[in-house]
Design an enzyme around this catalytic site. Structure first.
Site, PDB file in Angstrom:
ATOM      1  CD  GLU A   1       3.285  -4.040  -9.825  1.00 11.73           C
ATOM      2  OE1 GLU A   1       4.134  -3.104  -9.698  1.00 11.73           O
ATOM      3  OE2 GLU A   1       2.098  -3.688 -10.401  1.00 11.73           O
TER       4      GLU A   1
ATOM      5  CG  HIS B   1      -2.471  -2.426  -9.153  1.00  7.80           C
ATOM      6  ND1 HIS B   1      -1.933  -1.729  -8.084  1.00  7.80           N
ATOM      7  CD2 HIS B   1      -3.640  -1.821  -9.445  1.00  7.80           C
ATOM      8  CE1 HIS B   1      -2.619  -0.852  -7.721  1.00  7.80           C
ATOM      9  NE2 HIS B   1      -3.878  -0.793  -8.105  1.00  7.80           N
TER      10      HIS B   1
ATOM     11  CB  CYS C   1       0.699  -0.377  -4.696  1.00  5.62           C
ATOM     12  SG  CYS C   1      -0.296  -1.726  -5.173  1.00  5.62           S
TER      13      CYS C   1
ATOM     14  CB  CYS D   1       1.959  -4.744  -6.539  1.00 12.74           C
ATOM     15  SG  CYS D   1       0.169  -4.315  -7.782  1.00 12.74           S
TER      16      CYS D   1
END
Length: 157
Positions: A56, A54, A84, A87
């Site tokens: 991040e 992801h 999410c 993250c």
């Protein structure tokens, strides 16, 4: 334009650029310390075949490498979307000082990225979760923790 808006715009731009290349979803992230970009990341789940890639997480990994430190204290993370659960946990572990985000959880859900299931699962006790888990070798693991506690040269993190 304020500084936060500038970095949020960059995060959104990174998400769009790399979404268009097919790297992954429409997510971007920027890590800033002392007003300077330390690292950028974008969703590369598809490009890397890595469900943890992801924006991040990618930005945190790059920032830690760039700074030579596992702690990002003193830095801020700008994300194109509210993080999410994975993250968000990484943001806490990285000790970032703050988070700014553009789109919210509902915006992501409306686009097909719904984290509500994970949040619901995390709120349940283990026996009620869809993911079955079983504990074993607890005594052996505790002995390793005892060794960790006694380790004179450990770096606490």
């Amino acid at each position: 334009m304020n500084t936060h808006q500038h970095f949020l715009d960059r995060a959104v731009e990174l998400g769009k650029i790399h979404m268009d290349t097919g790297a992954g979803g429409p997510f971007g992230a920027v890590i800033v310390r002392d007003g300077q970009i330390v690292a950028e990341g974008w969703n590369s789940v598809l490009a890397d075949q890595d469900p943890t890639a992801h924006a991040e997480i990618v930005a945190i990994r790059r920032a830690c490498r760039a700074l030579g430190d596992f702690s990002l204290e003193g830095a801020l993370l700008y994300s194109s979307c509210e993080p999410c659960p994975m993250c968000l946990a990484a943001i806490y572990w990285a000790r970032l000082d703050g988070l700014y985000y553009a789109a919210c959880q509902q915006d992501a859900a409306d686009a097909g990225f719904d984290d509500a299931y994970i949040y619901r699962e995390l709120s349940k006790p283990w026996p009620e979760r869809a993911l079955k888990a079983e504990q074993g070798a607890a005594d052996e693991a505790r002995r390793v923790f005892q060794l960790w506690c006694a380790k004179a040269d450990k770096v606490q993190y």
